[in-house]
Design a protein around this motif. Structure first.
Motif, PDB file in Angstrom:
ATOM      1  N   SER A  62      63.183  69.885 -17.496  1.00 45.91           N
ATOM      2  CA  SER A  62      63.146  71.041 -18.385  1.00 45.91           C
ATOM      3  C   SER A  62      61.926  71.893 -18.062  1.00 45.91           C
ATOM      4  N   ASP A  63      62.031  73.192 -18.366  1.00 52.18           N
ATOM      5  CA  ASP A  63      60.822  74.020 -18.316  1.00 52.18           C
ATOM      6  C   ASP A  63      60.444  74.480 -19.717  1.00 52.18           C
ATOM      7  N   SER A  64      61.073  73.876 -20.721  1.00 48.20           N
ATOM      8  CA  SER A  64      60.687  74.032 -22.126  1.00 48.20           C
ATOM      9  C   SER A  64      60.381  72.643 -22.677  1.00 48.20           C
ATOM     10  N   ASP A  65      59.532  72.582 -23.680  1.00 52.54           N
ATOM     11  CA  ASP A  65      59.241  71.271 -24.263  1.00 52.54           C
ATOM     12  C   ASP A  65      60.455  70.760 -25.028  1.00 52.54           C
ATOM     13  N   MET A  66      60.640  69.460 -25.027  1.00 54.33           N
ATOM     14  CA  MET A  66      61.835  68.860 -25.624  1.00 54.33           C
ATOM     15  C   MET A  66      61.830  68.884 -27.143  1.00 54.33           C
ATOM     16  N   TYR A  67      60.718  69.238 -27.753  1.00 56.31           N
ATOM     17  CA  TYR A  67      60.703  69.344 -29.213  1.00 56.31           C
ATOM     18  C   TYR A  67      61.353  70.649 -29.669  1.00 56.31           C
ATOM     19  N   THR A  68      61.501  71.595 -28.748  1.00 57.19           N
ATOM     20  CA  THR A  68      62.259  72.817 -29.059  1.00 57.19           C
ATOM     21  C   THR A  68      63.548  72.892 -28.248  1.00 57.19           C
ATOM     22  N   LEU A  69      63.588  72.273 -27.065  1.00 59.14           N
ATOM     23  CA  LEU A  69      64.848  72.216 -26.326  1.00 59.14           C
ATOM     24  C   LEU A  69      65.797  71.216 -26.956  1.00 59.14           C
ATOM     25  N   GLY A  70      65.247  70.254 -27.687  1.00 58.03           N
ATOM     26  CA  GLY A  70      66.078  69.318 -28.433  1.00 58.03           C
ATOM     27  C   GLY A  70      66.687  69.982 -29.663  1.00 58.03           C
ATOM     28  N   TYR A  71      67.688  69.332 -30.232  1.00 59.39           N
ATOM     29  CA  TYR A  71      68.369  69.861 -31.414  1.00 59.39           C
ATOM     30  C   TYR A  71      67.494  69.720 -32.657  1.00 59.39           C
ATOM     31  N   ALA A  72      67.677  70.655 -33.589  1.00 59.65           N
ATOM     32  CA  ALA A  72      66.896  70.612 -34.826  1.00 59.65           C
ATOM     33  C   ALA A  72      67.165  69.335 -35.622  1.00 59.65           C
ATOM     34  N   PHE A  73      68.384  68.799 -35.518  1.00 64.91           N
ATOM     35  CA  PHE A  73      68.795  67.653 -36.336  1.00 64.91           C
ATOM     36  C   PHE A  73      68.622  66.315 -35.624  1.00 64.91           C
ATOM     37  N   LYS A  74      68.239  66.331 -34.367  1.00 62.78           N
ATOM     38  CA  LYS A  74      68.174  65.099 -33.570  1.00 62.78           C
ATOM     39  C   LYS A  74      66.808  64.969 -32.923  1.00 62.78           C
ATOM     40  N   TRP A  76      63.707  64.199 -30.662  1.00 60.99           N
ATOM     41  CA  TRP A  76      63.465  63.754 -29.294  1.00 60.99           C
ATOM     42  C   TRP A  76      62.418  62.649 -29.346  1.00 60.99           C
ATOM     43  N   LEU A  77      62.772  61.478 -28.858  1.00 64.00           N
ATOM     44  CA  LEU A  77      61.890  60.320 -28.967  1.00 64.00           C
ATOM     45  C   LEU A  77      61.331  59.883 -27.619  1.00 64.00           C
ATOM     46  N   GLY A  78      61.602  60.662 -26.578  1.00 70.79           N
ATOM     47  CA  GLY A  78      61.067  60.317 -25.269  1.00 70.79           C
ATOM     48  C   GLY A  78      59.561  60.491 -25.213  1.00 70.79           C
ATOM     49  N   PHE A 229      49.720  65.885 -29.791  1.00 72.95           N
ATOM     50  CA  PHE A 229      49.945  66.088 -31.226  1.00 72.95           C
ATOM     51  C   PHE A 229      51.123  65.250 -31.706  1.00 72.95           C
ATOM     52  N   SER A 230      52.220  65.265 -30.942  1.00 70.32           N
ATOM     53  CA  SER A 230      53.401  64.488 -31.320  1.00 70.32           C
ATOM     54  C   SER A 230      53.107  62.990 -31.303  1.00 70.32           C
ATOM     55  N   ARG A 231      52.426  62.540 -30.280  1.00 69.38           N
ATOM     56  CA  ARG A 231      52.127  61.111 -30.187  1.00 69.38           C
ATOM     57  C   ARG A 231      51.263  60.656 -31.357  1.00 69.38           C
ATOM     58  N   LEU A 232      50.331  61.494 -31.784  1.00 64.94           N
ATOM     59  CA  LEU A 232      49.487  61.161 -32.922  1.00 64.94           C
ATOM     60  C   LEU A 232      50.307  61.098 -34.210  1.00 64.94           C
ATOM     61  N   LEU A 233      51.174  62.105 -34.415  1.00 63.10           N
ATOM     62  CA  LEU A 233      51.995  62.127 -35.626  1.00 63.10           C
ATOM     63  C   LEU A 233      52.926  60.922 -35.701  1.00 63.10           C
ATOM     64  N   ARG A 234      53.484  60.540 -34.556  1.00 62.29           N
ATOM     65  CA  ARG A 234      54.450  59.436 -34.551  1.00 62.29           C
ATOM     66  C   ARG A 234      53.784  58.093 -34.855  1.00 62.29           C
ATOM     67  N   ARG A 235      52.475  58.018 -34.741  1.00 66.82           N
ATOM     68  CA  ARG A 235      51.770  56.784 -35.113  1.00 66.82           C
ATOM     69  C   ARG A 235      51.708  56.615 -36.627  1.00 66.82           C
ATOM     70  N   TRP A 236      51.742  57.746 -37.369  1.00 67.68           N
ATOM     71  CA  TRP A 236      51.489  57.677 -38.805  1.00 67.68           C
ATOM     72  C   TRP A 236      52.651  58.170 -39.668  1.00 67.68           C
ATOM     73  N   TYR A 243      58.816  64.755 -35.694  1.00 66.33           N
ATOM     74  CA  TYR A 243      59.552  65.665 -34.796  1.00 66.33           C
ATOM     75  C   TYR A 243      59.581  67.077 -35.364  1.00 66.33           C
ATOM     76  N   ARG A 244      59.865  67.192 -36.649  1.00 66.62           N
ATOM     77  CA  ARG A 244      59.950  68.519 -37.267  1.00 66.62           C
ATOM     78  C   ARG A 244      58.607  69.238 -37.238  1.00 66.62           C
ATOM     79  N   LEU A 245      57.539  68.504 -37.498  1.00 72.60           N
ATOM     80  CA  LEU A 245      56.214  69.127 -37.491  1.00 72.60           C
ATOM     81  C   LEU A 245      55.812  69.550 -36.076  1.00 72.60           C
ATOM     82  N   THR A 246      56.123  68.707 -35.096  1.00 75.53           N
ATOM     83  CA  THR A 246      55.823  69.064 -33.708  1.00 75.53           C
ATOM     84  C   THR A 246      56.648  70.265 -33.279  1.00 75.53           C
ATOM     85  N   ARG A 247      57.896  70.272 -33.664  1.00 76.15           N
ATOM     86  CA  ARG A 247      58.779  71.389 -33.337  1.00 76.15           C
ATOM     87  C   ARG A 247      58.242  72.691 -33.933  1.00 76.15           C
ATOM     88  N   LEU A 248      57.838  72.634 -35.210  1.00 73.75           N
ATOM     89  CA  LEU A 248      57.301  73.820 -35.876  1.00 73.75           C
ATOM     90  C   LEU A 248      56.022  74.288 -35.189  1.00 73.75           C
TER      91      LEU A 248
END
Length: 494
Positions: A62-74, A76-78, A229-236, A243-248
């Motif tokens: 991808s040339d976009s980050d997967m937190y926005t290239l991914g679906y809003a409802f699904k 991305w856990l990679g 940022f995403s890795r930190l959020l996913r710890r807590w 995912y939603r916060l990272t996407r936003l």
């Protein structure tokens, strides 16, 4: 070939064309928000995934980050925000399975023509089955085009003098041969877009040497492949909330950055070029090879994860040459400057051929339309064409952000029509709206497609915004019955 469960295809509420990222997303949104609607997806190829199944060149990503290239409802856990093609394909397939979408896909079904009848308030779609040569007809109340914007069978392929003299191998990224062995070989990659900048560092890992031959430079930015940022959020936090916060965060960052770049192009250009110089060092000729002749975001900025292109250049495994091809020779390329580039493999990463609707013919009550004759309504419907939506993503951000908004708008529209007893929705073109190009972009594939794309208008609701927040308001909160989008019933065109 993938196999679908058999359901009645004679007449459906929604016919989705394309089982790629947009088509699978559209189906999932339909099942979430319009569970009573019968739908089928027609896919010309034998697998889902679209771009992410078609392209198999080294390093496809991808040339976009997967937190926005991914679906809003699904979520991305990679691990990587900039993900490789197989991981994206797996994500699409997993999403489809979770929503039971595969049961609705008809593989090997290519749409050849679609004809609207106001008398019957439905589309009749002519379908070809290339594997057998059979043809069949289907009918649908609503047609949803998710087939992308380029031809899967005809990439942009310029012809060069002397090609027949070349003793090596010429490769197109769109049709990458699975058995190509370039270990220890001299490779020239022709192009300077995202495809070339992906292929070069990945081929350089095992090739003897890789040269990226470009006619002119492109803006390049090195970004980390992982999102701290995403890795930190996913710890807590729970995964979905993280995912939603990272996407936003990424949405707002990209909108802000795009606005800053467009408002201060000279400063932005200087900083981006300096960023390349910082990567490559003061002795590298950045002025020749990484200083574009246009402003940032007049064309899409190329992202290189973790600076992998720069790493290959600094290690001497790859080289950038800015010049043009005079002709092929037996052992490589002769450039217009007189320089000879020896090559065993030449990769023509020369771009895409734009094609809307998968090349199908579009007819409304006997009148045939070409996309260029139409004007885009909210960037997702077309003037004077009833009950049709088009998924077309952003040029300055993730494709899926706009595709998600379009899918939710279609669901909202279908529910509204059901409540009001309407069977037809059509945006009527206004005579006083001045047409302007659909995309304000100077990329080669866009310029070549000037007469193939729809128009946009100089004012709302005909403008195609490259802004997620503005589109969110326009699609989710504005009135459906705005006086431009008109509604009616069978037998009467509004």
């Amino acid at each position: 070939m993938a196999v679908s469960q058999v359901v009645d295809d004679t007449f459906v509420d929604v016919l989705i064309v394309g089982a790629g990222l947009s088509g699978i997303g559209a189906a999932c949104w339909l099942q979430r928000e319009c569970p009573d609607k019968r739908y089928v997806i027609l896919e010309a190829r034998d697998a889902m995934g679209g771009t992410w199944d078609l392209f198999r060149y080294p390093g496809i990503r991808s040339d976009s980050d997967m937190y926005t290239l991914g679906y809003a409802f699904k979520p991305w856990l990679g691990e990587n925000a900039i993900a490789d093609g197989p991981s994206i394909r797996d994500y699409i397939e997993e999403t489809a399975r979770e929503h039971d979408v595969p049961a609705h896909i008809r593989y090997g079904h290519k749409v050849a023509a679609a004809s609207w009848s106001s008398k019957d308030a439905c589309w009749t779609v002519e379908v070809e089955q290339p594997a057998t040569g059979a043809r069949l007809s289907m009918q649908a109340r609503f047609l949803y085009m998710c087939s992308g914007y380029y031809s899967y069978t005809q990439p942009h392929r310029p012809e060069f003098a002397g090609e027949a003299d070349f003793d090596g191998t010429v490769v197109l990224p769109q049709f990458w041969p699975a058995d190509l062995d370039y270990t220890g070989k001299r490779v020239v990659v022709v192009g300077s877009g995202a495809t070339a900048m992906t292929i070069v560092p990945n081929m350089a890992k095992s090739a003897g040497h890789v040269t990226m031959l470009q006619r002119s430079p492109t803006y390049v930015a090195a970004l980390p492949s992982q999102d701290t940022f995403s890795r930190l959020l996913r710890r807590w936090l729970p995964e979905r909330l993280a995912y939603r916060l990272t996407r936003l965060k990424n949405i707002m960052s990209s909108i802000t950055l795009f606005w800053l770049v467009r408002s201060q192009p000279k400063l932005a250009s200087k900083q981006m070029i300096q960023g390349v110089s910082d990567q490559l060092g003061p002795d590298y000729d950045v002025k020749t090879h990484f200083t574009p002749r246009y402003n940032p975001w007049d064309q899409r900025v190329c992202v290189v994860p973790d600076g992998d292109l720069f790493t290959a250049l600094k290690a001497g495994r790859a080289t950038v040459v800015t010049d043009e091809i005079e002709r092929f020779t037996a052992d490589g390329l002769l450039l217009k400057s007189g320089q000879a580039l020896p090559a065993d493999v030449v990769v023509l990463a020369t771009g895409l051929t734009v094609q809307l609707f998968g090349g199908m013919q579009l007819t409304v009550d006997g009148k045939s339309y070409q996309p260029s004759e139409l004007m885009a309504y909210k960037g997702m419907m077309l003037s004077d064409v009833p009950n049709l939506a088009l998924a077309f993503g952003y040029t300055n951000a993730s494709w899926t952000l706009k595709a998600d908004l379009t899918a939710r708008y279609v669901c909202r529209l279908l529910r509204y029509m059901d409540r009001k007893g309407y069977t037809v929705a059509v945006p009527r073109r206004q005579a006083d709206v001045q047409p302007v190009p659909f995309l304000n972009f100077s990329s080669g594939y866009v310029q070549r497609a000037g007469k193939l794309l729809p128009q946009q208008g100089a004012r709302r609701p005909w403008q195609v915004h490259q802004n997620y927040l503005r589109d969110t308001v326009a699609t989710r909160y504005s009135r459906l019955a705005d006086g431009v989008l008109r509604f009616g019933t069978k037998g009467v065109m509004p």
